[in-house]
Motif scaffolding. Structure first.
Motif, PDB file in Angstrom:
ATOM      1  N   ILE A 223      33.841  40.626  28.255  1.00 43.04           N
ATOM      2  CA  ILE A 223      32.872  39.545  28.042  1.00 43.04           C
ATOM      3  C   ILE A 223      32.750  38.659  29.276  1.00 43.04           C
ATOM      4  O   ILE A 223      31.650  38.297  29.716  1.00 43.04           O
ATOM      5  N   LEU A 224      33.898  38.297  29.875  1.00 48.62           N
ATOM      6  CA  LEU A 224      33.896  37.422  31.050  1.00 48.62           C
ATOM      7  C   LEU A 224      33.246  38.093  32.250  1.00 48.62           C
ATOM      8  O   LEU A 224      32.528  37.442  33.021  1.00 48.62           O
ATOM      9  N   ALA A 225      33.491  39.371  32.425  1.00 53.51           N
ATOM     10  CA  ALA A 225      32.871  40.094  33.541  1.00 53.51           C
ATOM     11  C   ALA A 225      31.356  40.066  33.417  1.00 53.51           C
ATOM     12  O   ALA A 225      30.645  39.776  34.397  1.00 53.51           O
ATOM     13  N   GLU A 274      42.599  44.920  50.750  1.00 53.90           N
ATOM     14  CA  GLU A 274      42.609  44.021  49.600  1.00 53.90           C
ATOM     15  C   GLU A 274      43.840  44.273  48.733  1.00 53.90           C
ATOM     16  O   GLU A 274      44.405  45.370  48.732  1.00 53.90           O
ATOM     17  N   THR A 275      44.232  43.238  48.009  1.00 50.87           N
ATOM     18  CA  THR A 275      45.384  43.319  47.116  1.00 50.87           C
ATOM     19  C   THR A 275      45.005  42.726  45.757  1.00 50.87           C
ATOM     20  O   THR A 275      43.968  42.062  45.621  1.00 50.87           O
ATOM     21  N   PHE A 276      45.862  42.926  44.787  1.00 53.90           N
ATOM     22  CA  PHE A 276      45.615  42.315  43.487  1.00 53.90           C
ATOM     23  C   PHE A 276      45.637  40.793  43.614  1.00 53.90           C
ATOM     24  O   PHE A 276      44.854  40.092  42.965  1.00 53.90           O
ATOM     25  N   LEU A 277      46.504  40.278  44.461  1.00 57.06           N
ATOM     26  CA  LEU A 277      46.546  38.830  44.678  1.00 57.06           C
ATOM     27  C   LEU A 277      45.234  38.334  45.271  1.00 57.06           C
ATOM     28  O   LEU A 277      44.709  37.291  44.842  1.00 57.06           O
ATOM     29  N   SER A 278      44.683  39.052  46.244  1.00 60.50           N
ATOM     30  CA  SER A 278      43.430  38.588  46.839  1.00 60.50           C
ATOM     31  C   SER A 278      42.292  38.611  45.824  1.00 60.50           C
ATOM     32  O   SER A 278      41.401  37.759  45.857  1.00 60.50           O
ATOM     33  N   VAL A 279      42.316  39.558  44.888  1.00 61.06           N
ATOM     34  CA  VAL A 279      41.318  39.573  43.811  1.00 61.06           C
ATOM     35  C   VAL A 279      41.476  38.337  42.939  1.00 61.06           C
ATOM     36  O   VAL A 279      40.492  37.659  42.598  1.00 61.06           O
ATOM     37  N   ALA A 284      37.698  33.279  40.465  1.00 62.40           N
ATOM     38  CA  ALA A 284      38.334  32.278  39.608  1.00 62.40           C
ATOM     39  C   ALA A 284      38.281  32.675  38.136  1.00 62.40           C
ATOM     40  O   ALA A 284      39.244  32.451  37.390  1.00 62.40           O
ATOM     41  N   TRP A 285      37.180  33.261  37.686  1.00 64.72           N
ATOM     42  CA  TRP A 285      37.064  33.642  36.271  1.00 64.72           C
ATOM     43  C   TRP A 285      38.110  34.696  35.911  1.00 64.72           C
ATOM     44  O   TRP A 285      38.693  34.649  34.820  1.00 64.72           O
ATOM     45  N   PHE A 286      38.365  35.623  36.851  1.00 69.43           N
ATOM     46  CA  PHE A 286      39.356  36.661  36.605  1.00 69.43           C
ATOM     47  C   PHE A 286      40.764  36.063  36.628  1.00 69.43           C
ATOM     48  O   PHE A 286      41.616  36.403  35.803  1.00 69.43           O
ATOM     49  N   ARG A 287      40.998  35.158  37.574  1.00 70.53           N
ATOM     50  CA  ARG A 287      42.302  34.491  37.649  1.00 70.53           C
ATOM     51  C   ARG A 287      42.568  33.684  36.382  1.00 70.53           C
ATOM     52  O   ARG A 287      43.694  33.686  35.846  1.00 70.53           O
TER      53      ARG A 287
END
Length: 308
Positions: A223-225, A274-279, A284-287
């Motif tokens: 939903i957020l995506a 890229e890393t999972f941290l950089s994602v 922000a919505w994913f974090r």
């Protein structure tokens, strides 16, 4: 005569202390000389390991105590500076108000942070590297048993702190690259590594700690995506998020023989940068989704080393 005998006895004890202290200082000097002249990562690591062992075995010096003023955290900071210099990183130690070396570890790419090593209060020993003011631990380091483990929640908390939110994308990227550079150097001395959410390889799988993710959590991601105009595709085994033209995030499951599902994240980009941290930091919505459901989404890591 009694006083004279007592004075001689005290001088004899003093002389014994000098002999013992001299041998300890000589061993310390030898290890320090090796460290200062070392030209490769392995020799640097071994020199500091020996130096710290000399300090541990020697205990406090009886007569030369002022010379014996640097603790293990200081030596580890100096070691990190030298190791990172092999990758052209610019971490440095600072001078205090009396123009003496301090234990702080700083970097020009993170000017508002200061890092220090503190002993880990766990049976395994070792040290944590933490931000001095925020007291956020970002990694565990054990020079004796050759271990480096990233603390994923700590690193994310550091970058999402009030100070960390002011960092540019370039600063964040360089910091992640620096930690990967450090790991690469430590591999030359066969360190055991767990880089967790800063792994850059496209095939790096990050399993979450708990099996059988609640459906409501994965549904919320979908939903957020869509709400944030991110292309999300339902796969047979999970989801694919096309975050931009060159960056993809897979969130998939593997079901075991008895029906339990183990979920994992995998980041894929064109040049393995890229890393999972950089994602987490870029979106922000994913974090927020990750933090809000951290009890279910916590990335598996060596938490037994972060109990102290």
């Amino acid at each position: 005569m009694v006083n004279q005998d007592n004075s001689f006895a005290q001088l004899a004890i003093f002389q014994q202390h000098l002999d013992l202290d001299s041998s300890r200082v000589a061993a310390l000097s030898h290890a320090l000389k090796r460290f200062l002249s070392a030209q490769n990562p392995v020799d640097n690591i071994r020199a500091i390991r020996d130096l710290m062992q000399v300090q541990l075995q020697s205990g406090p010096l009886a007569e030369f105590a002022p010379l014996f003023r640097f603790d293990d955290g200081f030596w580890l900071s100096e070691l990190f500076i030298k190791l990172l210099s092999f990758k052209d990183n610019d971490f440095f130690s600072t001078l205090d108000g009396q123009n003496k070396l301090s234990v702080g570890l700083r970097s020009r790419i993170l000017p508002n942070f200061e890092f220090i090593f503190v002993p880990a209060a766990i049976a395994a020993g070792g040290f944590y590297l933490q931000e001095a003011n925020l007291q956020i631990r970002i990694l565990y380091f054990d020079i004796r048993h050759q271990r480096l483990f990233i603390e994923p929640n700590g690193l994310l908390a550091l970058f999402t702190s009030e100070i960390g939110q002011g960092l540019s994308t370039r600063q964040l990227g360089l910091t992640i690259q620096t930690l990967n550079d450090l790991a690469e150097v430590l591999l030359e001395d066969q360190f055991v590594l767990d880089l967790n959410l800063i792994q850059m390889e496209n095939d790096a799988q990050l399993e979450i700690n708990k099996a059988d993710l609640p459906v409501a959590v994965s549904d919320k991601l979908f939903i957020l995506a869509q709400a944030n105009q991110v292309d999300i595709v339902a796969l047979d085994d999970g989801f694919l998020l096309n975050l931009n033209s060159s960056l993809k995030l897979y969130f998939t499951e593997v079901v075991d023989r008895i029906g339990h599902a183990q979920w994992r994240f995998r980041v894929s980009d064109k040049d393995d940068s890229e890393t999972f941290l950089s994602v987490l930091l870029k979106y922000a919505w994913f974090r927020n989704w990750y933090w809000d459901n951290i009890q279910d989404l916590q990335i598996a890591y060596r938490d037994e080393f972060f109990l102290g």
